[in-house]
Design an enzyme around this catalytic site. Structure first.
Site, mmCIF file in Angstrom:
data_model
loop_
_atom_site.group_PDB
_atom_site.id
_atom_site.type_symbol
_atom_site.label_atom_id
_atom_site.label_comp_id
_atom_site.label_asym_id
_atom_site.label_seq_id
_atom_site.Cartn_x
_atom_site.Cartn_y
_atom_site.Cartn_z
ATOM 1 C CG HIS A 57 -0.359 0.037 2.534
ATOM 2 N ND1 HIS A 57 -1.041 0.513 3.644
ATOM 3 C CD2 HIS A 57 0.868 -0.330 2.984
ATOM 4 C CE1 HIS A 57 -0.269 0.439 4.697
ATOM 5 N NE2 HIS A 57 0.883 -0.085 4.329
ATOM 6 C CG HIS A 58 3.958 2.152 2.206
ATOM 7 N ND1 HIS A 58 3.167 3.056 2.885
ATOM 8 C CD2 HIS A 58 4.346 1.226 3.131
ATOM 9 C CE1 HIS A 58 3.086 2.694 4.160
ATOM 10 N NE2 HIS A 58 3.782 1.589 4.322
ATOM 11 C CB CYS A 59 3.810 0.661 -4.493
ATOM 12 S SG CYS A 59 4.477 0.838 -6.166
#
Length: 355
Positions: A156-158
């Site tokens: 979810h950080h990409c």
């Protein structure tokens, strides 16, 4: 139909290899997605990051020991191709991963910068691409079966333009974009992100997309501190260091109810990070194993009661004990009837396994 036989109804304007990722499965298979290629290991470099790069394999082994799955009842995804990734990622971002230094920054493992890129592609990025394919497939299965679980994924950080935080591909965004493109019944999606960290990647990707409602419950005192991405969150719950079970579960319950009142999704994508666990070196929260299991039970029960398809990814979790907790939670969902195999009489059960 053979196990994992590709779907044949391909739209004529297709720009991705849909058949490679959207697979049909047998009624006797649980919509639980995993393959051994998820796990990362090369010369011990994976030990230089706190992320447990073999967590996914241990979750699967615990599920086998719990007599929930067998190899023949497990859905094995295909690797996401470059064309698949380009549904979300720019060519410039994909090209940037051909430089080992950039991958080292994303994975936060500096020695990766000194490896030949063909090794980085095979040993580091290829497992991420398989997990990304798994998330896309699990979302498709959730629509068909009511639920789906990818034992990996949750990067979810990409976002489409940049990676970070051990996340090289935007699998959550990709799964939703695939559903919007190929399932005419899916018009609206809700992301319920309960990892300890803010999900800034998918938030950036869906910043201007009213079809996607994001609920994010995270520790405000830790990475990534992405103020711009927070603008995309429709239901924001910022936690303090040391939040415990009672406060946490009350907040998740109240805010999830409010979210489901405000927005009526056709699918829920659940990012079920276990880095909220007490003692996690990066999460800094104080949630017990029972609290995590109760959280997952709550989310699935609400989705299933409302007959909203739900897809779960396992996301962060930086202690070796989290693999057992994830497996215990999935086994609990089965025991409570929140998940079930379509052809229940022919699916693995504790009674159906040989002694």
């Amino acid at each position: 139909m053979a196990e994992n036989e590709p779907i044949k109804d391909v739209s004529k304007d297709e720009i991705v290899d849909r058949c490679n990722l959207y697979l049909d499965i047998k009624e006797t298979q649980w919509p639980i997605v995993y393959r051994p290629e998820y796990n990362i290991g090369f010369l011990g470099l994976e030990k230089l990051h706190p992320f447990d790069a073999g967590k996914w394999g241990r979750v699967y082994q615990y599920l086998k020991e719990g007599k929930m799955v067998r190899d023949d009842t497990t859905v094995k995804p295909e690797e996401a191709s470059e064309n698949d990734l380009k549904v979300v990622h720019s060519q410039s971002y994909i090209n940037s991963l051909k430089w080992s230094m950039n991958v080292a920054g994303i994975t936060e493992v500096p020695p990766v910068a000194f490896l030949p890129n063909f090794i980085v592609q095979r040993k580091v990025l290829k497992p991420f691409r398989y997990q990304t394919g798994g998330t896309i497939l699990a979302a498709k299965l959730a629509i068909e079966r009511g639920w789906g679980i990818n034992i990996g994924g949750g990067f979810h950080h990409c976002s489409g333009e940049r990676g970070g935080g051990f996340c090289a591909y935007a699998d959550i965004t990709l799964a939703i974009k695939f559903l919007f493109k190929y399932d005419t019944n899916i018009k609206k999606a809700m992301i319920v992100d309960l990892d300890a960290h803010q999900g800034n990647g998918h938030e950036r990707d869906f910043m201007e997309d009213s079809r996607v409602y994001i609920m994010d419950v995270y520790n405000r005192g830790i990475y990534p501190h992405d103020g711009f991405a927070k603008r995309a969150i429709r239901k924001k719950v910022e936690l303090a260091h040391g939040t415990t079970d009672t406060e946490y579960l009350d907040l998740v319950n109240k805010n999830f109810d409010e979210a489901l009142t405000e927005f009526h999704p056709d699918v829920i994508v659940y990012n079920a990070g276990t880095d909220i666990l007490k003692g996690d070196p990066l999460g800094n929260l104080d949630i017990s194993p029972k609290g995590i299991i109760a959280r997952d039970e709550m989310v699935f029960k609400k989705a299933r009661d409302l007959k909203i398809p739900i897809m779960m990814v396992t996301s962060g979790g930086y202690q070796r004990s989290t693999a057992q907790i994830i497996a215990d939670s999935i086994l609990n969902l089965r025991a409570l009837g929140h998940i079930a195999c379509k052809a229940a009489e022919n699916c693995p059960t504790p009674e159906g396994f040989p002694a």
